[in-house]
Write an enzyme that holds these catalytic residues in place. Structure first.
Site, short mmCIF file in Angstrom:
data_model
loop_
_atom_site.label_atom_id
_atom_site.label_comp_id
_atom_site.label_asym_id
_atom_site.label_seq_id
_atom_site.Cartn_x
_atom_site.Cartn_y
_atom_site.Cartn_z
N LEU A 1 0.86 -1.18 0.00
CA LEU A 1 0.00 0.00 0.00
C LEU A 1 0.90 1.23 0.00
O LEU A 1 1.98 1.22 0.60
CB LEU A 1 -0.89 0.04 1.25
CG LEU A 1 -2.02 -1.00 1.36
CD1 LEU A 1 -2.78 -0.79 2.67
CD2 LEU A 1 -2.96 -0.94 0.18
N ASP A 2 0.44 2.29 -0.66
CA ASP A 2 1.19 3.54 -0.63
C ASP A 2 1.30 4.05 0.81
O ASP A 2 0.43 3.79 1.65
CB ASP A 2 0.50 4.60 -1.48
CG ASP A 2 0.49 4.25 -2.96
OD1 ASP A 2 1.35 3.46 -3.39
OD2 ASP A 2 -0.39 4.77 -3.68
N ARG A 3 2.35 4.78 1.08
CA ARG A 3 2.62 5.27 2.43
C ARG A 3 1.44 6.02 3.07
O ARG A 3 1.10 5.77 4.24
CB ARG A 3 3.86 6.15 2.42
CG ARG A 3 4.28 6.64 3.79
CD ARG A 3 5.60 7.37 3.74
NE ARG A 3 6.11 7.62 5.08
CZ ARG A 3 7.37 7.92 5.34
NH1 ARG A 3 8.25 7.99 4.38
NH2 ARG A 3 7.75 8.14 6.59
#
Length: 235
Positions: A61-63
């Protein structure tokens, strides 16, 4: 300070965590804590293993995104789970709050995406080149110039949901990188975006049973803020 991930599912083969917004999925050159390093430490403590620990991160998942991330405990499990992701055998459900709203309550969007690795920005292409990105959507709630959507991506491209929504004039709330004019803060005070990986359904890598994992919205999820929708009903 970023809160610790929440354990959603665990056995001898895999671990599902609710990743807090602001935490990296995998470590980078900054050396900041990541889901992988947290899992390494957790398994070392739990199983009293001082040496190397295998952590199979099969997707990311993106940060600035929160929600379900699946991790394998063995190389065999990692390979089998990665295969499921590659052939579209994993069902994913996201919640997103966007600026504006779609022109219909449900449907599907299809785009071709291209990533600029130098700038880490993905864009849609008009000529049909690039990787295919497909997502089904449903409007769950509207209010205050925003809409909450349920998103079921069929593909898993880099920044896919963020780009497909922004390309339609509906950037995810807080996603300044892709055109949002609003700011949302995570629990550590840093910016996050209103995107949450709500649910993941996969086949167990050794038993073959279907496993469905659901992640509750964290405390920094925008809907938890009083008056977010501008009215008690959100309409």
């Amino acid at each position: 300070m970023i809160p610790e991930p929440e354990i959603l599912y665990e056995d001898n083969h895999c671990l599902a965590l609710n990743k807090p917004a602001g935490m990296l999925s995998q470590g980078d050159e900054t050396g900041e804590p990541s889901l992988v390093s947290w899992t390494e430490d957790y398994w070392r403590r739990k199983y009293d293993k001082p040496g190397n620990v295998f952590v199979g991160l099969v997707h990311r998942l993106d940060r600035p995104t929160s929600g379900v991330v699946l991790i394998a405990r063995t190389s065999k499990a990692a390979g089998r789970l990665a295969d499921q992701f590659r052939v579209g055998g994993v069902s994913k459900l996201y919640w997103a709050i966007v600026e504006g709203r779609p022109d219909r309550d449900r449907g599907e969007w299809l785009d071709h995406l291209e990533k600029d690795r130098r700038t880490n920005v993905t864009r849609t292409t008009a000529d049909g080149e690039g990787k295919v990105a497909r997502v089904a959507f449903e409007v769950l709630r509207v209010g205050a110039g925003m809409a909450k959507l349920a998103l079921r991506p069929v593909t898993g491209r880099s920044h896919q949901l963020r780009v497909q929504l922004a390309a339609r004039g509906m950037p995810i709330v807080g996603d300044r990188k892709y055109g949002s004019k609003r700011t949302v803060l995570a629990l550590d005070g840093e910016p996050r975006i209103a995107l949450h990986a709500r649910e993941l359904t996969f086949r167990h890598p050794t038993k073959g049973d279907e496993v469905r994992v659901e992640a509750s919205a964290p405390g920094d999820w925008p809907e938890n803020a009083p008056g977010w929708w501008g009215s008690p009903t959100g309409r």
